[in-house]
Design a protein around this motif. Structure first.
Motif, short mmCIF file in Angstrom:
data_model
loop_
_atom_site.label_atom_id
_atom_site.label_comp_id
_atom_site.label_asym_id
_atom_site.label_seq_id
_atom_site.Cartn_x
_atom_site.Cartn_y
_atom_site.Cartn_z
N SER A 113 0.82 -1.21 0.00
CA SER A 113 0.00 0.00 0.00
C SER A 113 0.86 1.26 0.00
O SER A 113 1.94 1.30 0.57
CB SER A 113 -0.94 0.01 1.21
N CYS A 114 0.36 2.26 -0.71
CA CYS A 114 1.01 3.57 -0.79
C CYS A 114 2.42 3.51 -1.36
O CYS A 114 3.30 4.28 -0.97
CB CYS A 114 1.02 4.26 0.57
N CYS A 115 2.63 2.57 -2.29
CA CYS A 115 3.87 2.56 -3.08
C CYS A 115 3.56 3.37 -4.34
O CYS A 115 3.15 2.82 -5.37
CB CYS A 115 4.29 1.13 -3.43
N TYR A 116 3.73 4.66 -4.25
CA TYR A 116 3.19 5.58 -5.27
C TYR A 116 3.83 5.43 -6.64
O TYR A 116 3.22 5.79 -7.65
CB TYR A 116 3.33 7.03 -4.79
N ALA A 117 5.04 4.91 -6.71
CA ALA A 117 5.74 4.76 -8.00
C ALA A 117 5.53 3.39 -8.62
O ALA A 117 5.97 3.16 -9.75
CB ALA A 117 7.23 5.03 -7.83
N LEU A 118 4.85 2.48 -7.92
CA LEU A 118 4.72 1.11 -8.40
C LEU A 118 3.92 1.06 -9.71
O LEU A 118 2.74 1.42 -9.75
CB LEU A 118 4.03 0.24 -7.35
N GLU A 119 4.59 0.60 -10.76
CA GLU A 119 3.97 0.52 -12.09
C GLU A 119 3.78 -0.90 -12.57
O GLU A 119 2.93 -1.17 -13.43
CB GLU A 119 4.85 1.27 -13.11
N GLU A 120 4.58 -1.81 -12.02
CA GLU A 120 4.58 -3.18 -12.54
C GLU A 120 4.67 -4.18 -11.40
O GLU A 120 5.58 -4.10 -10.57
CB GLU A 120 5.77 -3.36 -13.49
N ILE A 121 3.70 -5.09 -11.34
CA ILE A 121 3.72 -6.13 -10.32
C ILE A 121 3.32 -7.44 -10.99
O ILE A 121 2.32 -7.51 -11.71
CB ILE A 121 2.76 -5.80 -9.15
N HIS A 122 4.12 -8.47 -10.77
CA HIS A 122 3.84 -9.79 -11.33
C HIS A 122 3.47 -10.72 -10.18
O HIS A 122 4.29 -10.99 -9.30
CB HIS A 122 5.06 -10.32 -12.07
N LEU A 123 2.22 -11.18 -10.18
CA LEU A 123 1.73 -12.02 -9.11
C LEU A 123 2.00 -13.50 -9.39
O LEU A 123 2.07 -13.92 -10.54
CB LEU A 123 0.23 -11.81 -8.93
N SER A 124 2.14 -14.26 -8.33
CA SER A 124 2.35 -15.70 -8.47
C SER A 124 1.10 -16.36 -9.06
O SER A 124 -0.03 -16.03 -8.69
CB SER A 124 2.65 -16.31 -7.10
N ASP A 125 1.30 -17.30 -9.97
CA ASP A 125 0.19 -18.01 -10.60
C ASP A 125 -0.65 -18.79 -9.60
O ASP A 125 -1.82 -19.10 -9.87
CB ASP A 125 0.71 -18.97 -11.67
N ASP A 126 -0.08 -19.13 -8.46
CA ASP A 126 -0.79 -19.95 -7.48
C ASP A 126 -1.53 -19.14 -6.42
O ASP A 126 -2.14 -19.70 -5.51
CB ASP A 126 0.19 -20.91 -6.79
N MET A 127 -1.49 -17.82 -6.52
CA MET A 127 -2.21 -16.99 -5.54
C MET A 127 -3.71 -17.24 -5.62
O MET A 127 -4.28 -17.35 -6.70
CB MET A 127 -1.94 -15.50 -5.79
N THR A 128 -4.36 -17.31 -4.47
CA THR A 128 -5.81 -17.49 -4.43
C THR A 128 -6.54 -16.30 -3.79
O THR A 128 -7.74 -16.15 -3.95
CB THR A 128 -6.18 -18.76 -3.64
N VAL A 129 -5.80 -15.46 -3.07
CA VAL A 129 -6.40 -14.32 -2.37
C VAL A 129 -5.56 -13.06 -2.60
O VAL A 129 -4.33 -13.10 -2.49
CB VAL A 129 -6.50 -14.58 -0.85
N ILE A 130 -6.25 -11.96 -2.93
CA ILE A 130 -5.61 -10.65 -2.93
C ILE A 130 -5.94 -10.02 -1.58
O ILE A 130 -7.10 -9.71 -1.30
CB ILE A 130 -6.13 -9.74 -4.07
N PRO A 131 -4.96 -9.84 -0.69
CA PRO A 131 -5.25 -9.40 0.68
C PRO A 131 -5.82 -7.98 0.75
O PRO A 131 -5.72 -7.19 -0.17
CB PRO A 131 -3.87 -9.47 1.36
N GLU A 132 -6.38 -7.69 1.90
CA GLU A 132 -6.95 -6.37 2.18
C GLU A 132 -5.90 -5.27 2.00
O GLU A 132 -4.77 -5.38 2.47
CB GLU A 132 -7.48 -6.34 3.61
#
Length: 223
Positions: A113-132
């Motif tokens: 949260s509040c990573c203002y410059a974050l432009e690119e994020i690659h999530l794991s294929d096995d993720m089942t939940v995007i946390p709060e």
């Protein structure tokens, strides 16, 4: 510099508000003096004058607040990593790119949260939940690909991001309160397996159309 004299574990990084911390010495510190690691848990990171970092392979868990407020622009996470704690990278204002390895099983709330410059994020294929609040306030994040196994998107997960489009996977069952609040998304397609959508999930002035799968037994769209 902080000298570590014991094998003490702490609940969260006690040094996250120390911008001039440049090194750790003593017990359970890395060769480069940047990390304090106990039993595979990265407890704290000395963040002064460093913009890129490769987390050591010995790390199995990143502790709560471990990298909070660092000036990192890029971080490389090891394939040994299994868990990322609460608020681990919150307020890393310069962080631009992150790849989550497939080994990651759990992620704490508000991790980026509040990573203002974050432009690119690659999530794991096995993720089942995007946390709060995982990406809440990341106002440079314009796009993201959700893994096909995602079942839950928790409250405020993407609130305040710059997302312009989102493709929700067929596996999705739950969308939390304000999950996509204040984004730039204009159209949303709700897949057939979504059983619950909490209040304010898609509030925002850019939304013009929400379409629901004809096979969804819980919701229907109205022209």
């Amino acid at each position: 510099t902080v000298e570590i004299k014991s094998d003490l574990k702490v609940e969260y990084n006690p040094f996250y508000a120390c911008p001039d911390l440049i090194s750790f010495v003593g017990n359970n510190t890395t060769e480069d003096s940047r990390c304090w690691i106990v039993d595979g848990v990265l407890m704290a990171f000395a963040r002064k004058d460093i913009t890129e970092y490769i987390v050591p392979d010995c790390v199995k868990e990143i502790g709560h607040y471990a990298f909070r407020r660092s000036r990192l622009q890029k971080v490389t996470l090891p394939e040994t990593l299994r868990s990322i704690g609460l608020w681990a990278f919150t307020n890393c204002f310069s962080l631009k790119c992150v790849t989550l390895p497939a080994s990651v099983e759990t992620i704490g709330d508000a991790c980026f949260s509040c990573c203002y410059a974050l432009e690119e994020i690659h999530l794991s294929d096995d993720m089942t939940v995007i946390p709060e609040m995982m990406f809440s306030g990341c106002d440079s994040l314009k796009e993201i690909t959700l893994p096909d196994k995602i079942v839950r998107i928790e409250s405020m997960a993407f609130s305040g991001t710059a997302l312009e489009t989102i493709q929700l996977p067929d596996s999705l069952q739950y969308i939390g309160m304000s999950a996509f609040d204040a984004t730039r998304i204009t159209e949303v397609y709700i897949p057939e397996n979504v059983k619950k959508i909490d209040g304010g999930a898609f509030t925002g002035r850019f939304i013009v159309r929400i379409e629901v799968s004809d096979r969804n037994p819980s919701y229907t769209d109205v022209d």
